[in-house]
Structure formats: C-alpha cells, structure tokens
Write an enzyme that holds these catalytic residues in place. Structure first.
Site, PDB file in Angstrom:
ATOM      1  N   CYS A  19      17.994   6.629  -1.648  1.00 18.52           N
ATOM      2  CA  CYS A  19      17.755   7.463  -2.810  1.00 18.52           C
ATOM      3  C   CYS A  19      17.786   8.924  -2.383  1.00 18.52           C
ATOM      4  CB  CYS A  19      16.419   7.110  -3.465  1.00 18.52           C
ATOM      5  SG  CYS A  19      14.968   7.478  -2.446  1.00 18.52           S
ATOM      6  N   CYS A  22      14.837   9.926  -0.034  1.00 17.22           N
ATOM      7  CA  CYS A  22      14.950   9.409   1.333  1.00 17.22           C
ATOM      8  C   CYS A  22      16.082  10.099   2.083  1.00 17.22           C
ATOM      9  CB  CYS A  22      15.161   7.897   1.312  1.00 17.22           C
ATOM     10  SG  CYS A  22      13.635   6.966   0.983  1.00 17.22           S
ATOM     11  N   CYS A  62      16.587   1.720  -3.503  1.00 19.10           N
ATOM     12  CA  CYS A  62      16.834   2.433  -2.251  1.00 19.10           C
ATOM     13  C   CYS A  62      16.734   1.492  -1.056  1.00 19.10           C
ATOM     14  CB  CYS A  62      15.833   3.578  -2.103  1.00 19.10           C
ATOM     15  SG  CYS A  62      15.913   4.443  -0.533  1.00 19.10           S
ATOM     16  N   ASP A 297     -43.797 -10.251  12.571  1.00 19.92           N
ATOM     17  CA  ASP A 297     -43.719 -11.627  12.089  1.00 19.92           C
ATOM     18  C   ASP A 297     -44.219 -11.715  10.651  1.00 19.92           C
ATOM     19  OD1 ASP A 297     -42.754 -12.478  14.522  1.00 19.92           O
ATOM     20  OD2 ASP A 297     -44.726 -13.064  15.297  1.00 19.92           O
TER      21      ASP A 297
END
Length: 485
Positions: A19, A22, A62, A297
């Site tokens: 594309c 890119c 793309c 405890d």
C-alpha cells in the site's frame, strides 16, 4: 521537510503490492506529516518521489501490513476503539497504546527486503525503518486522544491494547519449523495455551535462514494476500494501584487471609476480607493481592499500633483517591467491624511496597502470652529463671503444625528480652521481644524438643501456652497519619 526516498525502491514496493503507506515507510520515509496526508496527496507525493506519473497504487490487501494501515486507520475504527474503552468505565488521565501484529508480518517484510536487494542492488536498507505499528500510531494517536478526551503519553499507566490476527499466519510460517525444528518447540503459555510461533523465535529463524533456503520455501516477493488482518481484540488495563495501612485484630477466631483447604473455605471471613471487600467496592479492580509484615495465627490477637499491610489492586477502574477519600474508607472499614480496625490508610507507590519485606529478619516484635506450667511456681522462681534473660539464641526446627506448607529446616532465632509475671501457682504472663520469624508457641511448649532451648527446659517443667497476643511490630512503615484513630 520530507527526506527524499530512492525512487526505484518506492516503485518496486508499489509494484509488488504494498500500500502507499508501506511503500513510504519501507523506502525510508519518517516525516509524520507525510503519513497523515489524504490518499490523493499521498499518491502525488509518491509520484514526485518516483518521478512517475499516474502511479497505480494497489486497492488489494497490502502484501506487507495485511491491510492494517488500509482498513484500520479510518474514523470508524477510531470510534470503535473509543467506544470500547469508554465502556470499561476506567478512570484515566492519559493513555498509551500497544499493538500486537500477526507474526507473519516479520516473514513478509523479510521477503520484501530480499526482493528489493535483487531489484535494487545498490540500495542499502536503513536500520531504523518505521514499523507498521509506528505508522499506525503516527496516523491515529492524535485522533484517538481527541475522542477519549485525554492525551497520549508514552509512559502512561493506562494501556490500550490492540491485537491483530491473520487467518493464514501459521500456514505462512510453517516452513520455518522444517528448516529449524530445534527453534520451534511447543511451549506452554499459561494464558493462551500451546504457542508455536513467537516474535522471538521467528526473528531468530529468519536471521539464521540462508537466502537460498528462504527463497526455496517461501515466495519473493511475498504472495498477495486474499484475506486481510482483523483486529481481534481491543482491551485496556491500568497499572496496579497500591494502598497501605496498619491493622489490629481483636478476635481469636479470625484468619489473616481466606482459609481454604482443597478449595473449601474453612472460616466465614478473614482480616483481608474485612479490609479489602470495602476497598474493592470503590477501586473496582480485576483482582487484588494482600500482603503484610508477617502474620499471626487464627487464635492470636494483633494489638498495639497494628501490623503493617499493603494491598495491590490489579487493573483498577478507579485510580484517584484524595486524603479525604482515604479517611472516609478507613472509617467505613472500622464502622463495619469491631474485630478488625485499621489506621494510617493511604495511597503508596509500587516502590514503597518493598519496605514491607525489606529487613524482614532485622525487625523485632513484642508478644505477651498466658502460660501454664505443670509444677507450681512463684514470682521469685520466675525472677530467678526467666526475668533478666537477654539475647537467648534458639534453634527452631520447622514446627509440626506448619510442615505441610514450609520446608523442613532448622532456623536460628533470637529472643532479645523476656520477663514473667506471676498470676497463680500454675499460670504466669510472659512478655517477650524477639527477632521476627520466631515461633513463640513452640518456644513455650517445646514442640517435642524441636525448639531448643524452650520455656519447659528453662523452668524444668512441662509448659504450654493458653493465649498469645502480638503487642507490637517494630516497623516504621507506612508513615503515620496524625488524624488516624
């Protein structure tokens, strides 16, 4: 000012099916203004760079970003992210965005670089070419920030995560398992099950792969995809929120944390629940972790100024609490229950929590115990045999009562001081100041001689403990708040 790209490289990228975005990023473009141009302006820019008129920019998916920069930079996708994040009801003042791409994008870009190397031999790849996620953020962050009404910030505690998937991902990468079986061993990922391909092992394989082998098993240039990548998941999370304080426990029938045996709850509630259930109502986190400076405890009371504790709230929805909010939350907890009371409730940082465990063995703790002795005693006897003893070193083998959850070992602990107060011929009150981690009950009754010396050996008579209280935990943390009561 845009840095001119090599025309032949941009042309090759467009020819093989990249594309426009890119083609620009892979040929070295870094100017954010260029990536934010409209499609017609992008085409004009590419035509200027390539010295070609009427360039044909692919309308297909793309071959590099798999459609991510084509399909997922539009306003409707930004709106979708914004709506999803707002629906989670998180409180945030800025945000960061992370993006997970299909791993086969690595393999596709490797194929593209080999293609460029063949068609443009003189081109030298730049080391800092923008990645797909960088370009996506370049285009979308400002618009997303406007939708959310808060700024994008790289170090934000609030993270928006986008996960893109590609249906053919594993199919495209499968040849690497034949070339590098030693790299691709299935490994267990607790969150997602069996995971074969990771960014790390695919990168390692591509770096190790000979060019000839890669071209034999994979196409150069990469095949044009029929399918596009989809955004499979939009999620968000906030870094943990931390609170701290001190608690008193006035019951001898309350555990510190939920008591579960084989998944079954053995007690109705716990100190943790008395405190955190109310806090969680306002913080609204996915989970929480309660920790403290030691523990008592079930049948032991925590008196004095209380035991320091901290709570980590994982992925909290609400993150801003004023000092007045803290005071109000503290009052709610104290009003809801008489057997657990807290003080000094405050917001802290993650770094502050290290103070809770630092110097664990250097801390001292004070106790009082109601003791029974088989042979009759007098105050002079107690004065002679107990009072005045200092820095008594004990060797304590792991108590029988905790062997199921702690390793067998002999631990050296010190009783810094102790004194005994006569009550009647067979009972006395014992006050001790000890090193943290000392087993007080075992010191009194001996635990079948697993603790030596013990009170029985000192008095030369069988002893037992009837009640125990923690009087003080000497840890100056968290900071005291004057108004806390």
């Amino acid at each position: 000012m845009s840095i001119p790209c090599k025309p032949s490289v941009a042309s090759v990228l467009l020819d093989i099916g990249c594309c426009a975005l890119c083609a620009l990023r892979l040929s070295g473009e870094k100017d954010s203004l260029v990536f934010n141009k409209q499609p017609q302006e992008l085409q004009a820019h590419l035509e200027e760079l390539t010295s070609e008129k009427s360039l044909s920019i692919t309308q297909n998916v793309c071959c590099s970003c798999l459609g991510i920069l084509q399909e997922h930079t539009a306003d409707d996708f930004i709106e979708k992210i914004s709506d999803t994040i707002k629906s989670t009801d998180h409180e945030f003042h800025n945000f960061f965005c992370s993006i997970t791409l299909p791993i086969c994008v690595l393999k596709r870009e490797h194929s593209i670089w080999l293609t460029i190397k063949d068609k443009c031999p003189s081109y030298e790849k730049e080391t800092d070419v923008l990645q797909v996620k960088d370009v996506w953020k370049n285009i979308c962050m400002t618009r997303l920030a406007k939708k959310l009404g808060v700024p994008f910030q790289q170090e934000s505690p609030f993270e928006i995560s986008l996960t893109f998937t590609y249906e053919k991902n594993n199919e495209e990468l499968s040849f690497l398992t034949e070339l590098f079986p030693e790299i691709f061993k299935k490994r267990k990922n607790n969150r997602y099950g069996w995971e074969l391909f990771t960014r790390a092992n695919v990168s390692k394989a591509l770096d190790s792969c000979l060019e000839s082998s890669f071209k034999k098993y994979s196409q150069c240039p990469p095949i044009n995809p029929v399918l596009k990548s989809i955004c499979d998941k939009i999620s968000c999370s906030h870094l943990s929120l931390y609170m701290a304080g001190r608690y008193n426990k006035y019951s001898r029938k309350l555990s510190q944390t939920p008591w579960l045996i084989d998944g079954e709850k053995k007690m109705e509630s716990s100190v943790q629940e008395k405190i955190c259930d109310i806090l969680e109502t306002y913080v609204k986190s996915d989970d929480l972790k309660f920790s403290s400076s030691g523990r008592e405890d079930v049948d032991v009371r925590m008196l004095g100024s209380g035991r320091p504790f901290a709570v980590e709230f994982i992925n909290p929805k609400r993150t801003s609490f004023s000092s007045e909010d803290m005071k109000s939350l503290q009052q709610m907890i104290n009003s809801a229950c008489s057997v657990v009371q807290i003080r000094d409730l405050q917001m802290i940082t993650k770094d502050d929590t290290s103070n809770l465990k630092d110097g664990e063995m250097e801390k001292t703790k004070s106790y009082s115990a109601l003791c029974w002795v088989k042979d009759a005693v007098t105050q002079p006897t107690l004065d002679n045999k107990i009072n005045g003893i200092t820095d008594l070193v004990l060797n304590q083998k792991t108590p029988i009562r905790v062997l199921h959850r702690r390793p067998l070992a002999v631990r050296e602990r010190t009783i810094h001081s102790m004194s005994a107060e006569y009550l009647d011929r067979h009972h006395f009150k014992l006050s001790l100041k000890t090193q943290a981690g000392t087993y007080i009950k075992e010191f009194v009754h001996g635990d079948f001689c697993r603790t030596t010396p013990n009170l029985g050996s000192i008095l030369e008579s069988e002893c037992d403990i009837l009640a125990l209280d923690v009087e003080n935990v000497q840890l100056d943390w968290p900071k005291r708040i004057d108004s806390a009561e």
